[in-house]
Design a protein around this motif. Structure first.
Motif: not given
Length: 330
Positions: A37-54
């Protein structure tokens, strides 16, 4: 004879046959890694609900470990969290894999997700993946305050190889006095390097992730030790003789998959050790069925069972709230 597949799931196997990993040879591992899975796919699915950090988890004397942290966007205080260990037979996958299917569960339960990018075999055999999982857990607990995580409410979770690694981590922290876990959520976990159960033989050549693929993965992880008498329980949790003192567990598996019998046996050992374990054997499910075909009726039922278990677990571990004193009631 083998158990029948659920009709809805069997149709998906036929329709998407080119996506199914059934048998896997060593030379195919590198190609399989291209499907992560690409990071972009996760960030798109999480947008608005989760803040993502690495983040990078560190521990003296060990390599840094990538952790993808997804924290509920609107949460005010420390939140419970899932320490996620991805699937992929210990030979493929990244910290971004298998995260998207977890987002609804985490959002519903008010949980964060901390997904671990552990090192892969055969380049990094046992105990590299386990050490990385332990490093991530220990570092996250130590930094829980600044990350907005509740250090007392972590559920170690994983699917397939990640489920087996989650079970191994629970054993390791029990045996070494590591951070306490609130629970372990094991989805079709890969537990037994001996690869010789009745279901492993029964499902050879059928469904997804058969005995051939399993043998390839375990040999990559354990080398020549695979199947031998000296494989430790921290490498293959089915080898454990004592499963006492472990956190509550949820285990599920399909009736028509390689891991069925080893998962059922592991639940039995948890009960024998005095532990709390909830076991589901989904009729007609193949390996990883609800991740492969999430809209199927059986897939929805499996996710709902996990959701209910997580809610019950977190309700039992919720911090006590002091009663509010109203003026005049002293």
């Amino acid at each position: 004879m083998r158990p029948p597949f659920d009709p809805e799931l069997e149709a998906a196997l036929v329709r998407r046959r080119d996506e199914v990993v059934r048998a896997l040879e060593a030379h195919e591992i590198v190609g399989l890694r291209d499907r992560s899975t690409t990071p972009a796919a996760v960030e798109e699915a999480a947008a608005g609900r989760f803040r993502t950090s690495v983040l990078t988890a560190v521990r003296d004397g060990r390599p840094g470990v990538e952790v993808v942290l997804l924290r509920p966007a609107e949460a005010a205080g420390p939140v419970p969290w899932l320490l996620h260990l991805h699937g992929g037979g210990l030979v493929t996958g990244t910290a971004w894999d298998d995260v998207v299917p977890l987002l609804d569960l985490a959002a519903d339960a008010g949980c964060a997700i901390a997904s671990v990018g552990y090192r892969l075999a055969p380049e990094h055999p046992y105990p590299a993946a386990l050490h990385d999982a332990e490093t991530a857990l220990t570092w996250l607990v130590a930094h829980a305050g600044e990350l907005g995580l509740d250090p007392a409410r972590v559920v170690v979770e994983g699917i397939s190889a990640g489920g087996g690694l989650a079970a191994a981590l629970a054993l390791l922290v029990r045996d070494t006095g590591g951070p306490a876990l609130a629970g372990q959520l094991l989805t079709c976990p890969m537990l037994d390097d001996r690869n010789d159960s009745g279901s492993a033989r029964q499902m050879a050549g059928h469904g997804a992730w058969d005995r051939t693929a399993n043998a390839t993965a375990w040999r990559a992880y354990l080398g020549d030790a695979v199947g031998g008498a000296d494989v430790p329980a921290h490498a293959a949790p089915a080898r454990a003789s004592d499963l006492s003192g472990l956190p509550p567990a949820f285990l599920d598996v399909g009736s028509a998959e390689t891991f069925r019998d080893e998962v059922v046996d592991y639940a039995r050992l948890l009960w024998r050790g005095g532990g709390a374990a909830e076991l589901h054997v989904w009729p007609g499910g193949f390996h990883g069925f609800d991740y492969f075909e999430p809209t199927a009726t059986l897939s929805r039922q499996a996710r709902e069972a996990r959701r209910r278990w997580v809610h019950r677990l977190l309700a039992r571990t919720a911090p006590a709230v002091a009663p509010r004193i109203v003026e005049g009631q002293r």
